[in-house]
Structure formats: C-alpha cells, structure tokens
Scaffold this motif. Structure first.
Motif, mmCIF file in Angstrom:
data_model
loop_
_atom_site.group_PDB
_atom_site.id
_atom_site.type_symbol
_atom_site.label_atom_id
_atom_site.label_comp_id
_atom_site.label_asym_id
_atom_site.label_seq_id
_atom_site.Cartn_x
_atom_site.Cartn_y
_atom_site.Cartn_z
ATOM 1 N N VAL A 114 -13.373 2.042 13.171
ATOM 2 C CA VAL A 114 -12.230 2.143 12.261
ATOM 3 C C VAL A 114 -11.113 1.203 12.710
ATOM 4 N N LEU A 115 -10.832 1.185 14.003
ATOM 5 C CA LEU A 115 -9.803 0.287 14.542
ATOM 6 C C LEU A 115 -10.168 -1.171 14.323
ATOM 7 N N ASP A 116 -11.448 -1.509 14.480
ATOM 8 C CA ASP A 116 -11.884 -2.894 14.316
ATOM 9 C C ASP A 116 -11.688 -3.372 12.880
ATOM 10 N N VAL A 117 -11.974 -2.497 11.906
ATOM 11 C CA VAL A 117 -11.785 -2.882 10.501
ATOM 12 C C VAL A 117 -10.302 -3.076 10.207
ATOM 13 N N ALA A 118 -9.453 -2.147 10.655
ATOM 14 C CA ALA A 118 -8.005 -2.281 10.429
ATOM 15 C C ALA A 118 -7.478 -3.551 11.084
ATOM 16 N N ALA A 119 -7.981 -3.877 12.266
ATOM 17 C CA ALA A 119 -7.549 -5.088 12.966
ATOM 18 C C ALA A 119 -7.986 -6.336 12.205
ATOM 19 N N TRP A 120 -9.197 -6.305 11.639
ATOM 20 C CA TRP A 120 -9.676 -7.469 10.873
ATOM 21 C C TRP A 120 -8.769 -7.715 9.672
ATOM 22 N N VAL A 121 -8.419 -6.656 8.956
ATOM 23 C CA VAL A 121 -7.536 -6.807 7.795
ATOM 24 C C VAL A 121 -6.164 -7.297 8.238
ATOM 25 N N HIS A 122 -5.642 -6.738 9.317
ATOM 26 C CA HIS A 122 -4.335 -7.171 9.826
ATOM 27 C C HIS A 122 -4.330 -8.660 10.160
ATOM 28 N N GLU A 123 -5.414 -9.146 10.720
ATOM 29 C CA GLU A 123 -5.486 -10.540 11.168
ATOM 30 C C GLU A 123 -5.765 -11.524 10.032
ATOM 31 N N HIS A 124 -6.355 -11.065 8.940
ATOM 32 C CA HIS A 124 -6.795 -11.994 7.897
ATOM 33 C C HIS A 124 -5.981 -11.917 6.604
ATOM 34 N N ILE A 125 -5.127 -10.900 6.464
ATOM 35 C CA ILE A 125 -4.323 -10.747 5.250
ATOM 36 C C ILE A 125 -2.847 -10.872 5.620
ATOM 37 N N ARG A 126 -2.105 -11.649 4.818
ATOM 38 C CA ARG A 126 -0.669 -11.813 5.061
ATOM 39 C C ARG A 126 0.115 -10.812 4.217
ATOM 40 N N TYR A 127 1.145 -10.231 4.830
ATOM 41 C CA TYR A 127 2.022 -9.317 4.096
ATOM 42 C C TYR A 127 3.072 -10.153 3.368
ATOM 43 N N VAL A 128 2.997 -10.154 2.026
ATOM 44 C CA VAL A 128 3.922 -10.954 1.216
ATOM 45 C C VAL A 128 4.422 -10.074 0.076
ATOM 46 N N ILE A 129 5.704 -9.755 0.091
ATOM 47 C CA ILE A 129 6.293 -8.912 -0.952
ATOM 48 C C ILE A 129 6.168 -9.603 -2.305
ATOM 49 N N GLY A 130 5.715 -8.840 -3.306
ATOM 50 C CA GLY A 130 5.602 -9.361 -4.659
ATOM 51 C C GLY A 130 4.400 -10.238 -4.901
ATOM 52 N N SER A 131 3.463 -10.270 -3.967
ATOM 53 C CA SER A 131 2.320 -11.179 -4.087
ATOM 54 C C SER A 131 1.161 -10.593 -4.869
ATOM 55 N N SER A 132 1.230 -9.303 -5.224
ATOM 56 C CA SER A 132 0.138 -8.677 -5.958
ATOM 57 C C SER A 132 0.677 -7.936 -7.170
ATOM 58 N N THR A 133 -0.232 -7.512 -8.047
ATOM 59 C CA THR A 133 0.151 -6.767 -9.244
ATOM 60 C C THR A 133 -0.456 -5.375 -9.183
ATOM 61 N N VAL A 134 -0.046 -4.521 -10.114
ATOM 62 C CA VAL A 134 -0.522 -3.134 -10.106
ATOM 63 C C VAL A 134 -1.989 -3.026 -10.491
ATOM 64 N N THR A 135 -2.587 -4.110 -10.978
ATOM 65 C CA THR A 135 -4.003 -4.058 -11.348
ATOM 66 C C THR A 135 -4.909 -4.625 -10.260
ATOM 67 N N ASP A 136 -4.355 -5.170 -9.181
ATOM 68 C CA ASP A 136 -5.173 -5.783 -8.131
ATOM 69 C C ASP A 136 -5.916 -4.727 -7.320
ATOM 70 N N GLY A 137 -7.211 -4.988 -7.101
ATOM 71 C CA GLY A 137 -8.016 -4.127 -6.265
ATOM 72 C C GLY A 137 -8.336 -4.793 -4.942
ATOM 73 N N ALA A 138 -9.209 -4.148 -4.168
ATOM 74 C CA ALA A 138 -9.535 -4.642 -2.831
ATOM 75 C C ALA A 138 -10.135 -6.039 -2.863
ATOM 76 N N SER A 139 -11.015 -6.319 -3.825
ATOM 77 C CA SER A 139 -11.633 -7.643 -3.875
ATOM 78 C C SER A 139 -10.612 -8.725 -4.206
ATOM 79 N N ASP A 140 -9.613 -8.396 -5.039
ATOM 80 C CA ASP A 140 -8.538 -9.352 -5.331
ATOM 81 C C ASP A 140 -7.758 -9.677 -4.060
ATOM 82 N N THR A 141 -7.483 -8.656 -3.268
ATOM 83 C CA THR A 141 -6.748 -8.863 -2.015
ATOM 84 C C THR A 141 -7.559 -9.715 -1.048
ATOM 85 N N TYR A 142 -8.855 -9.462 -0.966
ATOM 86 C CA TYR A 142 -9.715 -10.249 -0.081
ATOM 87 C C TYR A 142 -9.686 -11.722 -0.478
ATOM 88 N N LEU A 143 -9.738 -12.015 -1.767
ATOM 89 C CA LEU A 143 -9.746 -13.404 -2.235
ATOM 90 C C LEU A 143 -8.376 -14.062 -2.070
#
Length: 258
Positions: A114-143
């Motif tokens: 569980v920690l390894d998955v959370a760490a992978w997301v932390h390392e590969h996804i940037r936190y950017v306010i306003g960068s997503s919409t209310v319809t975005d799912g997990a695959s949208d975030t990955y891309l």
C-alpha cells in the motif's frame, strides 16, 4: 450559493457518526431564515447526509463548526467491503489501468505494498490546483500526470484495486493542509484493518477527521444538487488542532484514522 430554480440538494460536511464530539452546530439558511433539514445516516460507513428540498430562489448559506476529540475510527474490514472496494467505480476506472498497474507497481501485498503504491503516485503525479475537472477519473489523472487530492486518491485506489487490494476514499478535515480545503485520502484494507495513506503528502494523517467514506468522490461529495439550479459562490474551510502542535508525518508507514 445562489439558488436560481427551486433546489433539492444533499450536503456532506458534518463529521462522521464515528467521530466523538464535544461541540457541534450545523445550519442551513435561505436569505437568513433557517431551513428544515432531513438528517440521513449511512449506518455502514457512518456518513451523515443532510437533505433540503424545495429550496426557493435566494441566497443559501451552509455553516458548520465542531470540536472533535478523535478522528473517527474505522470498523473492521467486512466481507462486503472486500467485494465493493475492489470493483471499478465512477472515478476509479481500474479496468483501463490493469496493465498499467502490472507494469508500474507489480505484485504487491500488505502494508508495504500500500505504501509503495502511494509513493509511486506521489512521485509521478504533480499537485496542480485547477488542473482537473469534476468528470476526470483515475485514467485521466494517469495520462495528465497532474491533479488535486481527489485525483491522487482515485489513481491510488485504481492501482490498489487492480492488484486486488480493497481501497476506498475518505473525505476529511485535515489540520495543516495547505492550501486549506476539504481533503481526500485513501484507506486500504490490510488483513482486517483499514490503513490510511495520503499520496499528496500535504497534511499529517494523524490529525485527520473523517467526514465520509465511499468508493470514490461520487459517494463522498460535500454537495450534490439533485434538481433545480444553483450557482456556487464562496467556500471557506478551516481545520486546526486545538492547544497542541501538529504531529509530524513522514508518510513512510501506515496509520489508522481515529
């Protein structure tokens, strides 16, 4: 909020029924007049919903304040949880991410997985306010490789569920969060316990206070408008630890809310 056509809506801003409270006040007013509210308890999750109906046009205000003495502990993982929280859901489209999960996180198990998955997301996804919409799912975030807390949570849950680990979203108040807002973290099933990880690492998990738990943001939203018209105005969220310093959290081990 400004109601433009008669509205039926559900609010999810009060802390979970599992939280111990010293003080609490929740009010909904229309042009200064208090509204009648239907209180609905989801006994399985402890989430408390508040429904208003036939709200006429005008200025609608919601206010909530509470003094909590704990964060609202989870009950043990049930057999139903192990079915419900490994399936695809509205924002956790894990069926699109099965091969990604195999390639990026491989075979995982237990707390370290569980920690390894959370760490992978932390390392590969940037936190950017306003960068997503209310319809975005997990695959949208990955891309897109960017998002806000709910996007981080949805992708983490998708990767966990794709590898057979039940995972759910927890909407919460998070003292120390910056920028301050409602927050979303992930609870994952390890044996019979729910452990919490925060792939954003923006707030200490030890002081989280549970609002709602569910399969994704569609089951934990702080406001859902069912019918009518409404424009959203101003939102102010403040969460603090009273009379103590915030705990330190290195996010290198799991914790439990409560």
């Amino acid at each position: 909020m400004t109601v433009t056509n008669p509205v039926e809506a559900t609010f999810g801003v009060t802390v979970s029924d599992r939280v111990s409270l010293a003080e609490e006040q929740f009010r909904l007013t229309l042009d200064g007049t208090e509204l009648e509210v239907e209180d609905v308890l989801d006994e399985a999750s402890g989430t408390r919903w508040h429904v208003v109906r036939d709200v006429a046009a005008g200025e609608l205000k919601a206010s909530y304040q509470a003094l909590a003495t704990d964060g609202g502990a989870s009950s043990a993982v049930t057999a139903l949880d192990r079915i419900h929280y490994v399936r695809p859901s509205r924002y956790v489209d894990l069926d699109r991410l099965e091969s990604v999960a195999r390639a990026e996180v491989g075979d995982i198990s237990g707390e370290q997985g569980v920690l390894d998955v959370a760490a992978w997301v932390h390392e590969h996804i940037r936190y950017v306010i306003g960068s997503s919409t209310v319809t975005d799912g997990a695959s949208d975030t990955y891309l897109a490789r960017r998002g806000v807390c709910r996007d981080f949570a949805h992708l983490t849950m998708a990767l966990l569920r794709a590898r057979g680990i039940p995972a759910r979203l927890v909407a919460c108040y998070a003292p120390g969060l910056s920028p301050m807002d409602f927050h979303a973290v992930v609870e994952a099933a390890v044996e019979d316990r729910w452990v919490v990880v925060d792939p954003t690492r923006l707030a200490p998990r030890q002081s989280l206070v549970r609002i709602a738990s569910g399969a994704d943001a569609s089951e934990t939203s702080f406001l859902t408008v069912h019918t009518g018209g409404m424009s959203f105005g101003q939102l102010d969220v403040t969460a603090t630890v009273e009379g103590a310093e915030l705990p330190e959290d290195d996010h290198l081990s799991t914790v439990e809310i409560g």
